[in-house]
Design an enzyme around this catalytic site. Structure first.
Site, short mmCIF file in Angstrom:
data_model
loop_
_atom_site.label_atom_id
_atom_site.label_comp_id
_atom_site.label_asym_id
_atom_site.label_seq_id
_atom_site.Cartn_x
_atom_site.Cartn_y
_atom_site.Cartn_z
N GLU A 130 -14.83 18.33 -2.93
CA GLU A 130 -15.22 18.60 -4.32
C GLU A 130 -16.74 18.49 -4.49
O GLU A 130 -17.45 17.92 -3.64
CB GLU A 130 -14.51 17.60 -5.24
CG GLU A 130 -14.79 17.76 -6.73
CD GLU A 130 -14.44 19.14 -7.28
OE1 GLU A 130 -15.08 20.13 -6.87
OE2 GLU A 130 -13.54 19.22 -8.14
N HIS B 299 -5.52 20.66 -5.57
CA HIS B 299 -4.68 19.49 -5.34
C HIS B 299 -3.87 19.11 -6.58
O HIS B 299 -4.17 19.52 -7.71
CB HIS B 299 -5.53 18.29 -4.92
CG HIS B 299 -6.50 17.85 -5.97
ND1 HIS B 299 -6.14 17.08 -7.05
CD2 HIS B 299 -7.83 18.10 -6.11
CE1 HIS B 299 -7.20 16.86 -7.82
NE2 HIS B 299 -8.24 17.47 -7.27
#
Length: 208
Positions: free
Chosen positions: A79, A6
């Site tokens: 994550e 990202h």
């Protein structure tokens, strides 16, 4: 398959452990996503899948718009959970948990093997949905990508640190062959730069 990290967030800049905390892209991160999407769109992806966290989803959406594809969401691409460290800076973690900091194991967080297993399993599920010659783009996170990548490549755990971290909006390219996965590119898309992410400190390249 392309693993795509990202874009930048404020917490990246502040070197805060993000983990499962849902932090948005900052202005720079939005611009990074748009730039990277313009490059990745030329690869003509056939499937785009993202972590459910907005920093990854918003990054993937930039590519989805250009490629004319819906972005699918898979929570297993999130994550690494940071437990008690989420929201804290590197300096705060080092001062409060010197032993755990050295091992990069957060109290109440996820282990590296758990993250590697779930990310690798998720990507294999999505790859199985590709038609022959198709390209999967996975929008995820720094530690999640590095650990999932290590598992897919079949590296023994003691060698996982040989894979460096990914800069914001950089990507790694894998190709599946008769003998398994092969790494074609790693941390591509930008010139080398400091990596601020939730991954362990020694996974980042040295500053130049």
């Amino acid at each position: 398959m392309v693993f795509w990290r990202h874009g930048q967030t404020l917490w990246n800049v502040e070197q805060r452990f993000q983990g499962h905390t849902d932090i948005p892209l900052d202005e720079t991160g939005v611009a990074q996503a748009e730039r990277a999407a313009s490059l990745l769109a030329s690869l003509r992806p056939s499937l785009i899948v993202s972590s459910h966290l907005r920093r990854a989803q918003d990054t993937a959406a930039a590519l989805g718009t250009l490629a004319g594809l819906d972005v699918l969401v898979d929570k297993d691409l999130r994550e690494r959970g940071g437990g008690e460290w989420e929201g804290l800076t590197r300096a705060e973690i080092a001062a409060g948990w010197p032993v755990q900091y050295a091992e990069w194991e957060a109290p109440g967080g996820e282990t590296v093997t758990d993250v590697a297993d779930r990310v690798a399993a998720a990507t294999r599920r999505w790859v199985s949905r590709l038609e022959e010659g198709g390209l999967l783009v996975v929008a995820s996170h720094g530690a999640a990508i590095r650990l999932g990548l290590a598992r897919l490549l079949g590296l023994p755990e003691e060698l996982w640190p040989i894979l460096g971290g990914l800069g914001n909006c950089s990507w790694s390219v894998l190709q599946e062959g008769r003998k398994g996965w092969r790494l074609l590119e790693h941390n591509a898309g930008t010139l080398p730069e400091p990596v601020n992410s939730d991954d362990r400190p020694d996974s980042a390249p040295a500053a130049v």
